[in-house]
Design a protein around this motif. Structure first.
Motif, PDB file in Angstrom:
ATOM      1  N   GLU A 498       0.815  -1.207   0.000  1.00 34.27           N
ATOM      2  CA  GLU A 498       0.000   0.000   0.000  1.00 34.27           C
ATOM      3  C   GLU A 498       0.851   1.261   0.000  1.00 34.27           C
ATOM      4  O   GLU A 498       0.460   2.289  -0.556  1.00 34.27           O
ATOM      5  N   SER A 499       2.022   1.216   0.646  1.00 33.10           N
ATOM      6  CA  SER A 499       2.829   2.435   0.767  1.00 33.10           C
ATOM      7  C   SER A 499       3.753   2.678  -0.421  1.00 33.10           C
ATOM      8  O   SER A 499       4.463   3.682  -0.446  1.00 33.10           O
ATOM      9  N   SER A 500       3.775   1.790  -1.402  1.00 35.60           N
ATOM     10  CA  SER A 500       4.680   1.939  -2.540  1.00 35.60           C
ATOM     11  C   SER A 500       4.284   3.144  -3.394  1.00 35.60           C
ATOM     12  O   SER A 500       3.100   3.368  -3.667  1.00 35.60           O
ATOM     13  N   PRO A 501       5.275   3.933  -3.851  1.00 34.31           N
ATOM     14  CA  PRO A 501       4.969   5.074  -4.730  1.00 34.31           C
ATOM     15  C   PRO A 501       4.692   4.629  -6.167  1.00 34.31           C
ATOM     16  O   PRO A 501       4.304   5.448  -7.000  1.00 34.31           O
ATOM     17  N   LEU A 502       4.911   3.346  -6.466  1.00 30.36           N
ATOM     18  CA  LEU A 502       4.652   2.812  -7.802  1.00 30.36           C
ATOM     19  C   LEU A 502       3.279   2.132  -7.812  1.00 30.36           C
ATOM     20  O   LEU A 502       2.782   1.666  -6.781  1.00 30.36           O
ATOM     21  N   ALA A 503       2.686   2.055  -9.003  1.00 32.45           N
ATOM     22  CA  ALA A 503       1.388   1.386  -9.145  1.00 32.45           C
ATOM     23  C   ALA A 503       1.617  -0.113  -9.084  1.00 32.45           C
ATOM     24  O   ALA A 503       2.352  -0.683  -9.894  1.00 32.45           O
ATOM     25  N   LEU A 504       0.972  -0.794  -8.102  1.00 34.55           N
ATOM     26  CA  LEU A 504       1.139  -2.226  -7.911  1.00 34.55           C
ATOM     27  C   LEU A 504      -0.203  -2.930  -8.050  1.00 34.55           C
ATOM     28  O   LEU A 504      -1.239  -2.425  -7.589  1.00 34.55           O
ATOM     29  N   THR A 505      -0.180  -4.104  -8.686  1.00 36.71           N
ATOM     30  CA  THR A 505      -1.387  -4.928  -8.807  1.00 36.71           C
ATOM     31  C   THR A 505      -0.996  -6.379  -8.589  1.00 36.71           C
ATOM     32  O   THR A 505       0.137  -6.783  -8.839  1.00 36.71           O
ATOM     33  N   ILE A 506      -1.969  -7.164  -8.122  1.00 32.62           N
ATOM     34  CA  ILE A 506      -1.817  -8.618  -8.038  1.00 32.62           C
ATOM     35  C   ILE A 506      -2.926  -9.217  -8.894  1.00 32.62           C
ATOM     36  O   ILE A 506      -4.111  -8.919  -8.687  1.00 32.62           O
ATOM     37  N   THR A 507      -2.521 -10.063  -9.856  1.00 29.73           N
ATOM     38  CA  THR A 507      -3.457 -10.612 -10.832  1.00 29.73           C
ATOM     39  C   THR A 507      -3.406 -12.124 -10.806  1.00 29.73           C
ATOM     40  O   THR A 507      -2.322 -12.709 -10.745  1.00 29.73           O
ATOM     41  N   SER A 508      -4.594 -12.776 -10.850  1.00 31.74           N
ATOM     42  CA  SER A 508      -4.650 -14.233 -10.958  1.00 31.74           C
ATOM     43  C   SER A 508      -4.275 -14.635 -12.379  1.00 31.74           C
ATOM     44  O   SER A 508      -4.865 -14.154 -13.349  1.00 31.74           O
ATOM     45  N   LEU A 509      -3.287 -15.524 -12.503  1.00 35.31           N
ATOM     46  CA  LEU A 509      -2.882 -15.977 -13.839  1.00 35.31           C
ATOM     47  C   LEU A 509      -3.887 -16.961 -14.425  1.00 35.31           C
ATOM     48  O   LEU A 509      -3.881 -17.201 -15.639  1.00 35.31           O
ATOM     49  N   LYS A 510      -4.750 -17.533 -13.598  1.00 38.99           N
ATOM     50  CA  LYS A 510      -5.773 -18.450 -14.113  1.00 38.99           C
ATOM     51  C   LYS A 510      -6.920 -17.694 -14.756  1.00 38.99           C
ATOM     52  O   LYS A 510      -7.359 -18.012 -15.856  1.00 38.99           O
ATOM     53  N   THR A 511      -7.412 -16.682 -14.057  1.00 35.14           N
ATOM     54  CA  THR A 511      -8.594 -15.948 -14.538  1.00 35.14           C
ATOM     55  C   THR A 511      -8.253 -14.621 -15.175  1.00 35.14           C
ATOM     56  O   THR A 511      -9.066 -14.055 -15.902  1.00 35.14           O
ATOM     57  N   GLY A 512      -7.057 -14.100 -14.897  1.00 33.45           N
ATOM     58  CA  GLY A 512      -6.676 -12.791 -15.418  1.00 33.45           C
ATOM     59  C   GLY A 512      -7.315 -11.645 -14.666  1.00 33.45           C
ATOM     60  O   GLY A 512      -7.174 -10.485 -15.074  1.00 33.45           O
ATOM     61  N   ARG A 513      -7.984 -11.926 -13.543  1.00 34.50           N
ATOM     62  CA  ARG A 513      -8.686 -10.880 -12.808  1.00 34.50           C
ATOM     63  C   ARG A 513      -7.797 -10.287 -11.713  1.00 34.50           C
ATOM     64  O   ARG A 513      -6.966 -10.981 -11.135  1.00 34.50           O
TER      65      ARG A 513
END
Length: 1012
Positions: A498-513
């Motif tokens: 949450e504190s990172s100044p960069l845009a971070l995402t976590i994505t499921s490789l199975k569903t792509g969501r």
């Protein structure tokens, strides 16, 4: 004929009355009939017997004898009649008795006939078959009720009509009419049997399948006096036959073995399925005992089956073993039923199905369950345990014998048992594979009373015995410990995430969501966390190129990571940014995921792009400057050459003339040379001045309607001497209908002259130059084609550029500054036209085409007063006003008062009634007040232009305004303006300043068109 029933009293009374009448008649005629006193009595006897029968006939004989002996035979009024009277009376009695007997027999025969006919009719009416009788000519004499119902005809309607009109039959297959059996009976006199595939067409057009036959009606001599046609509806029989055939086909085509046998077990029928199942053909089994199929170890099975069937009971899905012809034992499921005939059991029907593979599958399933790494528990619909494996024994501490038959609740802790019915109900409603209690913690109850955390997967299995539920139970004790440790790690990760100044995402490789995003991502993309999580980045539209996402996922799947790959992203508000994307493959809860880092480098990329753009622009500007400098140097060199060349000739010949040593012919030649070079230099100077005017924007046109044919002819005439000098043939093909255009006569002639001069200049001796004028859609097309040196494909795009020449070297074959075609292009464009050049290459000639827009209407040139010596129009020119404009109401809309005054004056001289408006609002008020016959409107006006005014008129409900003729008079004079004006709904477009006569002609055309 119908028999009339008579009362006894009436029959005897009639007999007495007839005797009395006969006595009176005989009494009155005695004198004339003395020899036959009993004549009338004989008639009475016959009538009484026929009418009343034997009794009234004998009464008539007795009364006749008594009355005749007293009143008729002598002596009268006495019964003492003497010997002669006795003889007469005896003869009477004898004859009367004979006559009565004969009459009685005849009457009886007639009654029998009538009774027989009535009986026959009743019989025919009561039978189930349809009957039609005809006479010897085939005409209908009788139809029973069934025949009337089948044919749709009533007897009263068809009596006496030909049989073919009522009994219409066709062949079921060929659909053709077939011969009626009655026709053949009448023709051959024989009985005609049943026909096959016969359809009766009823009066209403319905088709009924029938069986029919016919028989002759013969008299005592054997002559055919008619025919009886008998037929009946066989629809139900057909349906029964079809059902039987379908049943037989089903029995023969089914994969199951179906066979019948007697109560002693002797096989009576054997279908194809039985042949396939047991290997015996039908001829091998029919008549043999079914015991052939029984294995030796089951000797009592057949006896028990037959005893059960004899009691009328059915046996369903009895699983047993049978022996095939080849000796192999197979597992079969038998369904055995008694065969009954009128309630009595006469045989046995058996359906056998091969379940060998099913048994093998069950065994394989048992082995699979047993070898499964997880605890497996299977329960039936009542919730009782029917199967467990060794892993279940280890997990719960029970043996198989302790669990089989027990309720599954024995494995569930007390606190979860209340929820069991709800889980069962939900699963029964949607029996599909699922995880039980997803999202909550589940526990199993061991035999020793301890609880173990479990994860349960449910799967429904449909069997012939009902639905079974197979549960896969996993001990997740270790997973719970790992999850606790992972939660601690996740909390630390979440804080860093949450504190990172960069845009971070976590994505499921199975569903792509997206499973998680940080605040930097939401700020950058414009999507909230709730809007992003659970969706794919494609669904959010974050990729400028959706294919980039597939590329990124492919690299992660292949390499496990990507590093600083540049992609373009689209934000929620439509902005595009450039980001450096890095991603790492991770696992969360055993699920493959990708941790993605996006660094916004848009500003840096924009700075790089801007720097590159500035470098490119500077490089392009430098190249253009260098090219312009080169062209300037070449032009100045060419200009110096072109100016000095004629000066050399002029200066040289001038000095020679001053010596006065030249003869007359040489002097004349010198003067001609000087004059020719002066004109050439003058043309150079004029071209330079024209180019100067073009560059500074001071070149102006004096436009008016111009006929192009005279302009082209004048240009041809001026270039003719130069062409003749080079023996060049000038051809022309001019269409006089391709005019007029609105233009400057002198400048148009300059355009044509420049093109012709260019063509003659670059065409070798003996060549040809062709000038054509034709109409092309709304343009007048002027083409100049030559057979000269042509134009290379490399130079063709620059042929109309200023100061450009295909050959600017010092060795060029042709002089000139290269300004003529540049001037042509500019003049044509000033006229709203287009000029183009084509060539197939060097030494293959060239073609120059000028397209000038035609005027919207043909206008007649105004009548001219006397002209001055220069041919200019005098101030006394008169307008030619058509009578069609007299009294025409015209609304003029223009924001310039001088323009409104001028138009009112011009149109007023033609006696038109002119009303003016300064803007669109005033025009609408005037139009609503009283619609005019014609609208003349400016386009460029404050607040609302002419387009908006016309759009309101065309959308108005008043048909007078919707169809009002409209003329646009505007200072917007380009071809694009003209096209837009006509598309907006104006019928004519005139450019300012307008020629008065052209305006009048345009108004005349619209009024004429509206009135027509």
């Amino acid at each position: 004929m119908r028999e009339v029933k008579r009362s006894p009293f009436l029959r005897y009374a009639i007999a007495i009355l007839l005797v009395a009448v006969a006595t009176l008649i005989t009494w009155s005629l005695q004198a004339e009939h003395a020899r036959t006193p009993f004549a009338f009595y004989f008639i009475v006897v016959v009538a009484a017997t026929i009418y009343g029968g034997r009794g009234p006939g004998l009464l008539a004989i007795a009364l006749s004898a008594i009355l005749s002996s007293y009143f008729i035979l002598p002596p009268r009024f006495s019964f003492l009649i003497g010997y002669e009277g006795i003889v007469q009376l005896g003869v009477f009695l004898f004859v009367a008795l004979v006559i009565s007997s004969l009459a009685e027999r005849a009457s009886g025969a007639e009654r029998k006939t009538r009774m027989s006919e009535a009986s026959l009719r009743i019989t025919l009416q009561s039978i189930g078959d349809a009957v039609i009788a005809t006479d010897a000519k085939g005409r209908i004499t009788f139809m029973n009720q069934v025949a009337q119902e089948l044919t749709g005809w009533r007897l009263e309607e068809v009596s006496g009509r030909d049989l073919a009109e009522v009994f219409h039959i066709i062949n079921e297959q060929s659909r053709r009419r077939v011969e009626s059996p009655a026709e053949k009976v009448l023709r051959e006199g024989v009985v005609v049997g049943l026909a096959n595939h016969t359809m009766l067409v009823t009066r209403d057009g319905l088709e009924i399948p029938i069986d029919d036959s016919g028989a002759p009606i013969k008299d005592e001599d054997g002559n055919v006096t008619g025919v009886v046609l008998v037929f009946h509806d066989i629809t139900q029989r057909r349906l029964g036959e079809e059902a039987t055939l379908r049943l037989a086909a089903i029995v023969e085509s089914t994969e199951d073995a179906i066979f019948g046998k007697t109560l002693d077990g002797i096989i009576a029928s054997w279908n194809k399925g039985a042949e396939r199942l047991y290997g015996y053909a039908a001829e091998e089994m029919i008549g043999k005992s079914i015991s052939i199929l029984l294995p030796p170890d089951r000797p009592e099975e057949l006896k028990l089956i037959l005893e059960t069937v004899r009691r009328g009971e059915h046996i369903k899905q009895f699983e047993t073993v049978r022996v095939r012809k080849d000796g192999r034992r197979i597992n079969v499921s038998l369904t055995i039923s008694p065969i009954k005939n009128e309630g009595r059991i006469v045989g046995v029907s058996t359906i056998a199905r091969n379940i060998t593979e099913q048994k093998q599958a069950e065994e394989m399933f048992r082995l699979a369950v047993e070898s499964a790494p997880n605890a497996m528990v299977m329960v039936d619909e009542s919730g009782s345990i029917v199967l467990i494996n060794s892993q279940a024994e280890k997990l719960f501490g029970y043996s198989r014998e302790e669990l089989i038959g027990q309720s599954a609740e024995i494995l569930v802790p007390e606190r979860f048992r209340k929820s069991q019915p709800e889980y069962k109900q939900v699963f029964a409603a949607q029996p599909q594979a699922r995880v039980m209690g997803a999202g909550i913690s589940l526990y199993g109850l061991r035999k020793d009373g301890t609880e173990v955390p479990v994860e349960i997967g449910l799967n429904s299995i449909e069997t012939e015995k009902g639905r079974l539920v197979l549960s896969s139970i996993v001990d997740i004790t270790e997973r719970k410990r790992a999850e606790a440790a992972l939660r601690e790690s996740e909390e630390r990760f979440a804080k860093a995430f949450e504190s990172s100044p960069l845009a971070l995402t976590i994505t499921s490789l199975k569903t792509g969501r997206l499973l998680e995003v940080n605040d930097t991502f939401t700020q950058l993309s414009g999507y909230t966390r709730d809007e992003a999580v659970g969706h794919t980045t494609l669904e959010l539209g974050l990729w400028s190129k959706p294919s980039d996402r597939e590329s990124e996922l492919g690299m992660i799947a292949e390499r496990g990571r990507v590093h600083n790959i540049e992609y373009r992203f689209r934000m929620r508000d439509g902005r595009e940014l450039v980001g450096l994307l890095s991603a790492e493959r991770i696992e969360i809860g055993g699920e493959p995921c990708a941790l993605t880092v996006i660094q916004d480098v848009t500003e840096r990329k924009q700075a790089e792009v801007e720097r590159e753009r500035l470098l490119q622009r500077e490089r392009r500007a430098r190249e253009e400057a260098e090219e312009a400098n080169r062209l300037k140097d070449e032009f100045l060199a060419t200009l110096s050459h072109e100016l000095r060349t004629p000066l050399t000739a002029m200066l040289g010949w001038t000095r020679m003339l001053r010596t006065k040593q030249l003869d007359e012919n040489t002097s004349i030649h010198a003067l001609e040379t000087i004059e020719r070079n002066v004109r050439a230099q003058t043309q150079l100077i004029e071209d330079l001045l024209d180019v100067s005017r073009i560059i500074t924007g001071k070149l102006r046109l004096e436009t008016r309607p111009v006929e192009l044919v005279p302009v082209i002819e004048a240009a041809i005439d001026s270039i003719q001497p130069a062409a003749e000098a080079k023996e060049i043939v000038l051809e022309r093909a001019l269409d006089p209908t391709a005019s007029p255009v609105l233009g400057d006569t002198a400048r148009l002639q300059q355009v044509v002259w420049n093109l012709l001069s260019n063509a003659v200049k670059f065409t070798p001796k003996g060549g040809r130059v062709r000038v054509s004028l034709e109409r092309s859609d709304s343009y007048a097309a002027i083409s100049v084609t030559d057979t000269g040196v042509g134009i290379s494909q490399e130079f063709l795009p620059y042929v109309f550029d200023r100061f450009r020449q295909a050959d600017s070297s010092s060795t060029r074959a042709h002089g000139g500054l290269g300004l003529g075609l540049a001037i042509v292009r500019h003049l044509v464009e000033l006229h709203g036209g287009i000029v183009s050049a084509t060539s197939d290459g060097t030494q293959r000639g060239a073609r120059f085409t000028v397209n000038l827009p035609l005027m919207a209407v043909n206008v007649r040139r105004p009548m001219l007063a006397e002209t001055d010596g220069d041919g200019d129009e005098s101030e006394g020119a008169l307008l030619e006003c058509p009578s069609l404009l007299q009294g025409v109401r015209i609304l003029v809309v223009d924001d310039e008062a001088d323009a409104r005054q001028l138009l009112s004056t011009i149109l007023g001289q033609c006696e038109a009634v002119v009303e003016v408006a300064a803007n669109a609002k005033q025009a609408i008020e005037a139009l609503k007040r009283k619609p005019p016959d014609l609208l003349i409107s400016d386009i460029g006006m404050p607040d609302e232009d002419g387009y908006g005014l016309l759009q309101k008129l065309r959308s108005d409900e008043d048909p007078r305004l919707k169809e009002l003729p409209a003329l646009a008079l505007t200072g917007y004079a380009s071809e694009e303006d003209r096209t837009r004006t006509l598309n907006a709904g104006f019928q004519i477009h005139l450019a300012k300043p307008v020629d008065p006569q052209s305006l009048i002609a345009a108004c005349e055309q619209l009024v004429k068109k509206d009135k027509s």
